[in-house]
Design a protein around this motif. Structure first.
Motif, mmCIF file in Angstrom:
data_model
loop_
_atom_site.group_PDB
_atom_site.id
_atom_site.type_symbol
_atom_site.label_atom_id
_atom_site.label_comp_id
_atom_site.label_asym_id
_atom_site.label_seq_id
_atom_site.Cartn_x
_atom_site.Cartn_y
_atom_site.Cartn_z
ATOM 1 N N ARG A 58 14.576 -9.514 -0.083
ATOM 2 C CA ARG A 58 13.457 -9.631 0.854
ATOM 3 C C ARG A 58 12.282 -8.822 0.309
ATOM 4 N N LEU A 59 11.157 -9.497 0.105
ATOM 5 C CA LEU A 59 9.971 -8.840 -0.437
ATOM 6 C C LEU A 59 9.442 -7.823 0.574
ATOM 7 N N SER A 60 9.299 -6.565 0.121
ATOM 8 C CA SER A 60 8.887 -5.501 1.042
ATOM 9 C C SER A 60 7.489 -4.966 0.757
ATOM 10 N N GLY A 61 6.960 -5.187 -0.455
ATOM 11 C CA GLY A 61 5.632 -4.675 -0.766
ATOM 12 C C GLY A 61 5.265 -4.928 -2.221
ATOM 13 N N ILE A 62 4.004 -4.641 -2.544
ATOM 14 C CA ILE A 62 3.489 -4.880 -3.894
ATOM 15 C C ILE A 62 2.572 -3.720 -4.260
ATOM 16 N N LYS A 63 2.744 -3.210 -5.481
ATOM 17 C CA LYS A 63 1.850 -2.170 -5.983
ATOM 18 C C LYS A 63 1.762 -2.288 -7.493
ATOM 19 N N GLY A 64 0.544 -2.146 -8.036
ATOM 20 C CA GLY A 64 0.386 -2.369 -9.468
ATOM 21 C C GLY A 64 0.750 -3.807 -9.783
ATOM 22 N N GLY A 121 8.111 -5.276 -4.905
ATOM 23 C CA GLY A 121 9.143 -4.425 -4.339
ATOM 24 C C GLY A 121 9.993 -5.184 -3.333
ATOM 25 N N PHE A 122 11.300 -4.975 -3.403
ATOM 26 C CA PHE A 122 12.237 -5.640 -2.502
ATOM 27 C C PHE A 122 13.008 -4.601 -1.703
ATOM 28 N N GLU A 123 13.513 -5.024 -0.552
ATOM 29 C CA GLU A 123 14.286 -4.112 0.288
ATOM 30 C C GLU A 123 15.416 -3.481 -0.516
ATOM 31 N N GLY A 124 15.631 -2.191 -0.276
ATOM 32 C CA GLY A 124 16.658 -1.470 -1.026
ATOM 33 C C GLY A 124 16.100 -0.747 -2.235
ATOM 34 N N GLY A 125 14.771 -0.869 -2.453
ATOM 35 C CA GLY A 125 14.158 -0.145 -3.569
ATOM 36 C C GLY A 125 14.271 -0.829 -4.910
ATOM 37 N N ASN A 126 14.511 -2.134 -4.923
ATOM 38 C CA ASN A 126 14.559 -2.891 -6.176
ATOM 39 C C ASN A 126 13.158 -3.381 -6.542
ATOM 40 N N PHE A 127 12.774 -3.175 -7.798
ATOM 41 C CA PHE A 127 11.433 -3.539 -8.236
ATOM 42 C C PHE A 127 11.482 -4.379 -9.505
ATOM 43 N N LYS A 182 5.866 3.633 0.460
ATOM 44 C CA LYS A 182 6.749 4.330 -0.479
ATOM 45 C C LYS A 182 8.210 4.169 -0.078
ATOM 46 N N PRO A 183 9.068 3.707 -1.013
ATOM 47 C CA PRO A 183 10.497 3.567 -0.712
ATOM 48 C C PRO A 183 11.236 4.893 -0.899
ATOM 49 N N GLU A 184 12.433 4.965 -0.373
ATOM 50 C CA GLU A 184 13.238 6.168 -0.544
ATOM 51 C C GLU A 184 13.711 6.309 -1.987
ATOM 52 N N LYS A 185 13.955 5.182 -2.646
ATOM 53 C CA LYS A 185 14.379 5.213 -4.045
ATOM 54 C C LYS A 185 13.776 4.023 -4.762
ATOM 55 N N ARG A 234 7.808 5.252 -12.120
ATOM 56 C CA ARG A 234 8.557 5.815 -10.997
ATOM 57 C C ARG A 234 7.663 6.682 -10.113
ATOM 58 N N LYS A 235 6.860 7.545 -10.753
ATOM 59 C CA LYS A 235 5.953 8.390 -9.981
ATOM 60 C C LYS A 235 4.925 7.546 -9.248
ATOM 61 N N MET A 236 4.445 6.488 -9.903
ATOM 62 C CA MET A 236 3.454 5.628 -9.272
ATOM 63 C C MET A 236 4.012 4.990 -8.009
ATOM 64 N N LEU A 237 5.247 4.516 -8.064
ATOM 65 C CA LEU A 237 5.840 3.834 -6.916
ATOM 66 C C LEU A 237 6.315 4.797 -5.830
ATOM 67 N N GLN A 238 6.654 6.014 -6.215
ATOM 68 C CA GLN A 238 7.175 6.974 -5.243
ATOM 69 C C GLN A 238 6.119 7.955 -4.752
ATOM 70 N N ASP A 239 4.902 7.832 -5.254
ATOM 71 C CA ASP A 239 3.861 8.784 -4.881
ATOM 72 C C ASP A 239 3.481 8.626 -3.405
ATOM 73 N N ASP A 240 3.276 9.766 -2.773
ATOM 74 C CA ASP A 240 2.797 9.794 -1.392
ATOM 75 C C ASP A 240 1.601 10.732 -1.362
ATOM 76 N N PHE A 241 0.457 10.237 -1.830
ATOM 77 C CA PHE A 241 -0.710 11.077 -2.050
ATOM 78 C C PHE A 241 -1.193 11.722 -0.756
ATOM 79 N N GLU A 242 -1.489 13.033 -0.839
ATOM 80 C CA GLU A 242 -1.933 13.766 0.339
ATOM 81 C C GLU A 242 -3.304 14.394 0.130
ATOM 82 N N GLY A 243 -4.074 13.901 -0.824
ATOM 83 C CA GLY A 243 -5.455 14.334 -0.969
ATOM 84 C C GLY A 243 -5.658 15.656 -1.664
ATOM 85 N N GLU A 244 -4.800 15.996 -2.620
ATOM 86 C CA GLU A 244 -4.897 17.288 -3.283
ATOM 87 C C GLU A 244 -5.468 17.206 -4.693
#
Length: 265
Positions: free
Chosen positions: A232-238, A242-248, A214-217, A167-177
């Motif tokens: 609808r395929l929205s992205g891929i990570k790891g 990822g599909f629209e609506g935050g389904n993985f 990063k999705p909202e959920k 969950r953290k991996m998919l929701q992470d929004d890294f800001e260089g810290e």
């Protein structure tokens, strides 16, 4: 377009962004080209990655019998510190275990929403980090075999996580810290004394760019509970589609599943 076959983990190539190919019984489907398109998946059976039989998958793509018998699913795959091939002692099949364990390994730090420690064969760099969805990764030790790397990991995981929180991996929004080089310096004191010689500085920092926003959920689904899925395929990570609506869907978690795949515009 329609495809059918046994799921194996996605093949990836380090590019900007990373290029992904879904492996269905050896047919490679370029998933980056499908982002934005409707994808339908229907689970139709199983095919154990070891024996090939249509038996329910137990873990890691193996049916239950193969999981407890195959050297490719032994405890040392998950816990490298249990390796004994360097002693000439077999767990399940010494010759295969020598091939896996008696080769150079790397202990690394990776950022996957949190900093974690891990072990991989050198031949799996950078694939291992991409499969985990790492934003960046840094080798911190180079060893001659799997046992040595495992012993370092055991010591370090008393102070760092050794598993990826999906969950953290998919929701992470890294800001260089996060500074992995600084982490490396701080944890050096935790290396076992007999393994200090494997510690490395000056290693290259690997950074990765995924076809992903990063999705909202995030919500994961499995084909056991949802044998038919369209989205609808929205992205891929790891190894996650990822599909629209935050389904993985975790592709690696479905190795050995047989599916029908349909691509619509």
């Amino acid at each position: 377009m329609q495809f059918q076959g046994q799921i194996l983990k996605m093949t990836s190539y380090d590019a900007k962004p990373i290029q992904y190919y879904l492996n269905l019984s050896g047919d490679l489907i370029h998933m980056n080209e499908l982002i934005g398109k409707e994808v339908s998946i229907r689970h139709t059976g199983f095919q154990c990655v070891n024996c090939g039989e249509n038996k329910p998958i137990y873990r890691m793509g193996f049916c239950k019998n193969c999981f407890f018998e195959s050297p490719y699913a032994s405890d040392t795959i998950i816990r490298p510190e249990l390796s004994t091939a360097h002693l000439g002692v077999a767990e399940r099949d010494l010759e295969i275990e020598k091939q896996i364990q008696l080769q150079p390994h790397t202990v690394y730090l990776a950022y996957t929403g949190d900093v974690k420690v891990g072990v991989t064969r050198n031949t799996q760099i950078p694939t291992r980090w991409i499969d985990q969805g790492a934003t960046f990764a840094l080798p911190i030790a180079r060893t001659e075999n799997r046992y040595e790397a495992g012993m370092i990991e055991v010591a370090l995981k008393e102070h760092l996580a050794d598993k990826t929180n999906w969950r953290k991996m998919l929701q992470d929004d890294f800001e260089g810290e996060v500074d992995l080089a600084d982490f490396r310096q701080k944890i050096r004191e935790y290396f076992p004394e007999d393994f200090q010689k494997f510690y490395r500085e000056g290693e290259e920092l690997w950074m990765f760019d995924y076809p992903f926003e990063k999705p909202e959920k995030v919500t994961s689904f499995t084909l056991d509970k949802k044998p038919e899925f369209s989205g609808r395929l929205s992205g891929i990570k790891g190894q996650y589609l990822g599909f629209e609506g935050g389904n993985f869907m975790n592709v690696r978690g479905h190795e050995g599943y047989v599916i029908d795949l349909e691509i619509k515009n």
